[in-house]
Design an enzyme around this catalytic site. Structure first.
Site, short mmCIF file in Angstrom:
data_model
loop_
_atom_site.label_atom_id
_atom_site.label_comp_id
_atom_site.label_asym_id
_atom_site.label_seq_id
_atom_site.Cartn_x
_atom_site.Cartn_y
_atom_site.Cartn_z
N ILE A 245 -1.21 -1.08 -4.48
CA ILE A 245 -2.14 -0.13 -4.45
C ILE A 245 -1.78 1.30 -4.07
O ILE A 245 -1.05 1.72 -3.18
CB ILE A 245 -3.04 -0.60 -3.37
CG1 ILE A 245 -3.46 -2.13 -3.67
CG2 ILE A 245 -4.39 0.18 -3.32
CD1 ILE A 245 -4.45 -2.58 -2.37
N PHE B 24 0.82 -1.01 -0.05
CA PHE B 24 -0.13 0.10 0.12
C PHE B 24 0.98 1.21 0.03
O PHE B 24 1.83 1.37 0.79
CB PHE B 24 -0.98 0.02 1.43
CG PHE B 24 -2.05 -0.84 1.27
CD1 PHE B 24 -3.41 -0.43 0.66
CD2 PHE B 24 -1.75 -2.22 1.86
CE1 PHE B 24 -4.46 -1.07 0.85
CE2 PHE B 24 -3.19 -2.94 1.94
CZ PHE B 24 -4.25 -2.44 1.42
N ASP B 25 0.44 2.23 -0.89
CA ASP B 25 0.93 3.53 -0.64
C ASP B 25 0.40 4.05 0.65
O ASP B 25 -0.60 3.33 0.98
CB ASP B 25 0.61 4.36 -1.82
CG ASP B 25 0.81 5.71 -1.88
OD1 ASP B 25 2.10 6.25 -1.19
OD2 ASP B 25 0.03 6.65 -1.97
N LEU B 26 0.94 5.05 1.32
CA LEU B 26 0.44 5.66 2.39
C LEU B 26 -0.32 6.92 2.07
O LEU B 26 -1.58 6.97 1.94
CB LEU B 26 1.48 6.23 3.09
CG LEU B 26 1.04 6.80 4.53
CD1 LEU B 26 0.53 6.03 5.41
CD2 LEU B 26 2.68 7.34 5.43
N ASP B 27 0.08 8.05 1.55
CA ASP B 27 -0.59 9.28 1.47
C ASP B 27 -1.53 9.09 0.18
O ASP B 27 -1.17 8.94 -0.68
CB ASP B 27 0.23 10.63 1.25
CG ASP B 27 1.40 10.78 2.21
OD1 ASP B 27 0.68 10.43 3.42
OD2 ASP B 27 2.36 11.41 2.11
#
Length: 214
Positions: free
Chosen positions: A164, A8-11
């Protein structure tokens, strides 16, 4: 989406960091004598590596861009990283994925020291095996390099791994490392930006992303 490993990306994917990032960019610009009262005009800084964003949007040379990054971090590490919101439904989605037996990682261009503190503060760190980010000196801010590093460190099979994210950098990083890319439309990348990278999947809302995992 059957893959047992999910990055997963964060922001813009797990959290909405709009206030903390834009106010910290505003602070950094003010330190350099640039007044930008409209925070909405700074939202394009959310997602890409900051150094490159300062160079691209303000025409800074690398030395001045690093100066801007330093001012940004001065505020962000104390205040900005807590001016953040988990998107509604994120915790439930992560719990469901772990219950399905999937292994989760964070892969963000944000420095790992900040990403880990955000995950701890907002109590979603327990769902991730490891939180991967860049180094403070700029190493691995490029998503292609970051994902390659993560895959190597964890011994992951790209064919069994999803990425993602909400910006083109996430999708490019996935594709160049042989991962299927999942684009989400509730973050900061436009539909046009995301579709230009031909993701394997596109979900406009977090609820649709969650449903796609079964």
């Amino acid at each position: 989406m059957h893959q047992p490993t999910v990055l997963f990306d964060l922001d813009g994917t797990l959290t909405d960091p709009r206030e903390g990032i834009t106010r910290s960019i505003q602070f950094a610009l003010a330190r350099l004598g640039i007044d930008e009262p409209d925070l909405a005009k700074l939202e394009h800084f959310i997602g890409p590596p900051l150094l490159q964003a300062f160079i691209q949007h303000y025409g800074f040379d690398e030395a001045r861009a690093w100066e801007a990054v330093g001012h940004y971090r001065e505020r962000f590490k104390v205040t900005g990283l807590y001016e953040n919101l988990l998107f509604d439904g994120v915790l439930e989605m992560l719990e469901a994925l772990v219950a399905q037996g999937r292994t989760l990682y964070v892969a963000t261009s944000k420095p790992a020291v900040f990403a880990r503190e955000i995950a701890r503060h907002f109590a979603f760190d327990r769902h991730f095996k490891v939180i991967y980010g860049s180094e403070l000196d700029g190493t691995r801010t490029n998503k292609v390099e970051l994902i390659a590093h993560l895959l190597e460190q964890e011994g992951l099979d790209p064919a069994q791994t999803l990425m993602i994210g909400d910006r083109k950098h996430d999708l490019i990083g996935a594709r160049q490392n042989g991962l299927q890319a999942v684009a989400v439309g509730y973050g900061f990348g436009s539909y046009e930006e995301l579709m230009a990278e031909r993701p394997a999947f596109y979900y406009p809302t977090l609820a649709e992303l969650r449903a796609a995992f079964g």
